[in-house]
Design a protein around this motif. Structure first.
Motif, short mmCIF file in Angstrom:
data_model
loop_
_atom_site.label_atom_id
_atom_site.label_comp_id
_atom_site.label_asym_id
_atom_site.label_seq_id
_atom_site.Cartn_x
_atom_site.Cartn_y
_atom_site.Cartn_z
N VAL A 37 0.83 -1.52 -0.07
CA VAL A 37 -0.03 -0.16 0.53
C VAL A 37 0.89 1.12 0.12
O VAL A 37 0.96 2.59 -1.12
N SER A 40 2.33 1.65 -3.59
CA SER A 40 0.84 1.78 -4.55
C SER A 40 1.13 3.15 -5.26
O SER A 40 1.36 3.91 -4.52
N THR A 47 -6.67 1.55 -3.81
CA THR A 47 -5.48 0.30 -4.01
C THR A 47 -6.39 -0.62 -3.12
O THR A 47 -6.75 -1.99 -3.87
N TYR A 50 -8.64 -2.48 -5.85
CA TYR A 50 -7.98 -3.64 -6.93
C TYR A 50 -8.06 -4.44 -6.26
O TYR A 50 -8.07 -5.45 -6.54
N ARG A 51 -7.00 -4.40 -4.26
CA ARG A 51 -6.94 -5.76 -4.26
C ARG A 51 -7.87 -6.47 -3.90
O ARG A 51 -7.51 -8.38 -4.27
N HIS A 100 -5.92 1.05 4.92
CA HIS A 100 -4.90 1.86 3.82
C HIS A 100 -4.65 3.36 4.05
O HIS A 100 -3.72 3.78 3.92
N PRO A 226 -3.30 2.39 -12.66
CA PRO A 226 -1.84 2.16 -12.04
C PRO A 226 -1.45 3.04 -13.26
O PRO A 226 -1.37 2.43 -14.44
N TRP A 232 0.69 -2.24 -11.89
CA TRP A 232 -0.04 -2.83 -11.87
C TRP A 232 0.15 -3.81 -10.78
O TRP A 232 -0.14 -5.27 -10.51
N VAL A 235 -0.50 -3.98 -7.29
CA VAL A 235 -2.18 -3.90 -6.86
C VAL A 235 -2.36 -5.55 -7.09
O VAL A 235 -2.89 -6.40 -6.68
N LEU A 238 -1.04 -7.46 -4.08
CA LEU A 238 -2.20 -7.52 -3.01
C LEU A 238 -3.13 -8.19 -3.24
O LEU A 238 -3.91 -8.52 -1.91
N GLY A 239 -3.64 -8.48 -4.37
CA GLY A 239 -4.59 -9.01 -4.69
C GLY A 239 -4.43 -10.60 -4.23
O GLY A 239 -4.94 -11.88 -4.21
#
Length: 309
Positions: A37, A40, A47, A50-51, A100, A226, A232, A235, A238-239
């Protein structure tokens, strides 16, 4: 399920050890989240959006695989279940958005530690909503936790400008509020895990949270995509690493471990996040901050005793 079993159900002996390993692995994966985060390219809430969006296809695939399994015995999703997933999603959205935001306003260590004060709120909500017994243990836990948090927040409130970023104490306060959201999320997930799989719960709650975060990201302003491959990659990590692997492993573990015990096991997350922030960003803690953090951890640990052994 009785009110006591929501927050204090005992683990099955057969599944306890694998579930504990799942819980710890999930916590370590999520420890990467505040680092990602911080670097990002997007604003904090975008953010967070997208996660969840990146994680959703993985949960849908999991649901599809479960339905095709020969021994599949998934329960029908009722209106009550959908409402509970909606509540879990709303709480998850609030937790992620505020957490975040706090990561960009205060240190990674403090933002993550305050976010993990969920056991205190689990115990309090268990008492307020379900009539679970409250005693001296919770009072002591609250006193110790609040003392530790006061030291941590006070450090940012009274430090001189130049040695700490302005507004850091506001970030601390926001981080504390995320624990209440996460506590309700944990309780809702624990209730759902009695009859539904990890994939179903994560798909439902994440979809609901993504809808809320989409609106919040539009209101937040800033770019919604992004700009570079690095953005990219952040994120995507993160996801996949934090939400699919990390949160998924934790949700799986909640089927076999009490939610209060699980909250204690998750304390490995702020420790790992603080270590990473120290190595990557040079965010060292001072003596008073170490003392405050230690007191907060002790208070969180004591909070689990309010629901029994």
């Amino acid at each position: 399920m009785s009110s006591t079993s929501i927050a204090a159900a005992g683990p099955s002996r057969a599944g306890a050890n694998p579930a504990l390993l799942s819980l710890l692995a999930g916590a370590l994966a999520i420890a990467l989240a505040p680092i990602l985060v911080r670097v990002s390219e997007l604003e904090p809430i975008a953010t967070a959006f997208y996660r969840l969006v990146i994680a959703l296809p993985f949960f849908w695939l999991g649901m599809l695989a479960e339905r095709k399994a020969p021994k599949s015995a998934s329960a029908r999703v009722t209106v009550t279940d959908m409402a509970l997933m909606g509540v879990a999603g709303l709480m998850l959205a609030g937790d992620l958005a505020l957490w975040h935001l706090s990561i960009t306003m205060t240190s990674v260590a403090k933002a993550t530690l305050f976010n993990n004060c969920a056991p205190v709120f689990v115990a309090l909500l268990g008492w307020l909503l379900f009539g679970e017994r409250i005693g001296l243990g919770l009072i002591v836990a609250l006193a110790v936790s609040l003392s530790g948090m006061a030291l941590l927040i006070g450090d940012g409130l009274f430090a001189s400008v130049g040695t700490v970023a302005e507004g850091q104490w506001q970030g601390d306060a926001i981080a504390v509020s995320t624990a209440a959201f996460y506590a309700v999320y944990l309780m809702a997930v624990k209730r759902l895990r009695s009859s539904h799989s990890t994939s179903i719960i994560m798909a439902g709650s994440s979809a609901a949270a993504a809808l809320v975060l989409a609106v919040a990201a539009l209101l937040e302003g800033g770019p919604l995509l992004p700009a570079t491959a690095w953005g990219w990659a952040v994120v995507l990590a993160l996801g996949v690493a934090c939400h699919v692997i990390g949160q998924g492993l934790i949700t799986h573990a909640l089927a076999h471990l009490p939610v209060t015990f699980s909250s204690i096991g998750l304390l490995i997350q702020p420790v790992a996040a603080a270590a990473l922030a120290w190595m990557l960003f040079g965010e060292a803690l001072g003596p008073l901050q170490w003392l405050g953090g230690a007191l907060a951890l002790v208070g969180i640990t004591l909070a689990r005793r309010t629901s029994g052994r």
